[in-house]
Design a protein around this motif. Structure first.
Motif, mmCIF file in Angstrom:
data_model
loop_
_atom_site.group_PDB
_atom_site.id
_atom_site.type_symbol
_atom_site.label_atom_id
_atom_site.label_comp_id
_atom_site.label_asym_id
_atom_site.label_seq_id
_atom_site.Cartn_x
_atom_site.Cartn_y
_atom_site.Cartn_z
ATOM 1 N N ILE A 119 0.834 -1.199 0.000
ATOM 2 C CA ILE A 119 0.000 0.000 0.000
ATOM 3 C C ILE A 119 0.868 1.248 0.000
ATOM 4 C CG2 ILE A 119 -1.836 1.252 1.203
ATOM 5 C CD1 ILE A 119 -2.462 -1.411 2.655
ATOM 6 N N ASP A 120 0.589 2.151 -0.930
ATOM 7 C CA ASP A 120 1.259 3.448 -0.997
ATOM 8 C C ASP A 120 0.211 4.531 -0.749
ATOM 9 O OD1 ASP A 120 2.667 5.745 -1.497
ATOM 10 O OD2 ASP A 120 3.001 5.355 -3.620
ATOM 11 N N PRO A 121 0.124 5.031 0.501
ATOM 12 C CA PRO A 121 -0.876 6.063 0.805
ATOM 13 C C PRO A 121 -0.387 7.443 0.394
ATOM 14 C CG PRO A 121 0.322 5.483 2.791
ATOM 15 C CD PRO A 121 0.886 4.627 1.686
ATOM 16 N N GLY A 122 -0.403 7.713 -0.902
ATOM 17 C CA GLY A 122 0.093 8.986 -1.411
ATOM 18 C C GLY A 122 -0.811 10.153 -1.042
ATOM 19 N N PHE A 123 -0.300 11.364 -1.220
ATOM 20 C CA PHE A 123 -1.089 12.546 -0.884
ATOM 21 C C PHE A 123 -2.304 12.686 -1.789
ATOM 22 C CE2 PHE A 123 2.897 14.112 1.117
ATOM 23 C CZ PHE A 123 2.380 14.393 2.367
ATOM 24 N N ASP A 160 11.269 11.142 -6.118
ATOM 25 C CA ASP A 160 9.891 10.670 -5.976
ATOM 26 C C ASP A 160 8.968 11.801 -6.406
ATOM 27 O OD1 ASP A 160 7.471 9.592 -5.318
ATOM 28 O OD2 ASP A 160 7.795 9.578 -3.146
ATOM 29 N N GLY A 161 8.513 11.737 -7.660
ATOM 30 C CA GLY A 161 7.685 12.821 -8.205
ATOM 31 C C GLY A 161 6.225 12.632 -7.889
ATOM 32 N N GLY A 162 5.803 13.031 -6.698
ATOM 33 C CA GLY A 162 4.406 12.927 -6.303
ATOM 34 C C GLY A 162 3.592 14.108 -6.804
#
Length: 267
Positions: free
Chosen positions: A8-12, A206-208
């Motif tokens: 799981i990647d809880p990105g913004f 890490d280009g969020g």
């Protein structure tokens, strides 16, 4: 399929869930609502209304994003967005609701792609979770995230998910990125790319959507925090807002909102 391996990647901006190599992605927004009559009603794959045992209700996903902007002032929107798009959200009820809903929806969608396995049988399989957290936040929030997920989680009235604490892990997003790049899907070292770790330094970008992480990994895989930062200026969100500002002069009937997030660095 003896067990379910769930990353799981809880990105913004979005919640990414990978189950046994299959990727699912949901908008990561959670908003309280008084829509009591739609208890646990799934509108579609990423529109969801969640209700807990105390009958408190939240919109989740794209369904929640619509509520953020409904009948709100610019100040109200800015305050709400700034709170949710910060690392402190890992301590919030919204994070609890959002991550559990994403897991449940991903399991339902995974089951649709594996119709030969009944849902009841799927949910009885052992589940192992790996949650990636921002490098600067991992040590601070790992315990909270594990406590949020462990035990029995009745997210959908139709089924219960039980997660064992010893099967829940957290990892730095930066470390996960470099390990993923230097190994194959079975965890074996990729000899052609191992020099990223062995020869360092390697800069991981890490280009969020809301932040761009710049993390320096030294030879052998250690991280030099003094040369790392999280930048909020060079992001897709800012590009989108520049486009919105340009369009506003031509289409004043289109509402758009801008707000500032505090800069934070890896320490």
């Amino acid at each position: 399929m003896d067990k379910l391996l769930i990353a799981i990647d809880p990105g913004f901006d979005s919640m990414k869930v990978i189950i046994n190599g299959i990727v699912f992605k949901f908008p990561f927004n959670v908003e309280p609502t008084d829509e009591r009559s739609f208890s646990n009603y799934i509108v579609n794959d990423d529109f969801y209304l969640y209700q807990d045992e105390e009958l408190k209700t939240w919109r989740v996903g794209q369904y929640a994003r619509e509520l953020i902007f409904e009948n709100k002032t610019e100040t109200e929107i800015e305050k709400r967005m700034a709170l949710f798009y910060s690392e402190d959200r890992f301590l919030s009820t919204e994070f609890d609701v959002g991550i559990k809903t994403a897991i449940a929806l991903a399991l339902l969608n995974f089951n649709k792609q594996n119709k030969d396995v009944p849902l009841s049988e799927l949910l009885n399989k052992e589940m192992v979770l790996m949650i990636t957290l921002p490098h600067a936040a991992k040590d601070k929030y790992s315990r909270t995230v594990i406590d949020t997920l462990k035990g029995s989680n009745e997210d959908f009235k139709r089924f219960n998910i039980t997660l064992k604490e010893e099967n829940i892990y957290t990892v730095s997003q930066t470390i996960a990125s470099i390990i993923g790049e230097t190994s194959d899907d079975d965890g074996n070292i990729n000899e052609e790319k191992f020099y990223y770790l062995s020869e360092g330094p390697t800069l991981v970008i890490d280009g969020g959507y809301y932040t761009t992480g710049l993390i320096a990994i030294s030879r052998g895989g250690s991280i030099d925090n003094s040369k790392s930062e999280s930048n909020i200026e060079y992001t897709m969100k800012n590009i989108n807002m520049k486009v919105a500002n340009e369009l506003a002069s031509f289409r004043q009937d289109i509402r758009h909102n801008t707000f500032s997030l505090p800069r934070y660095s890896v320490v």
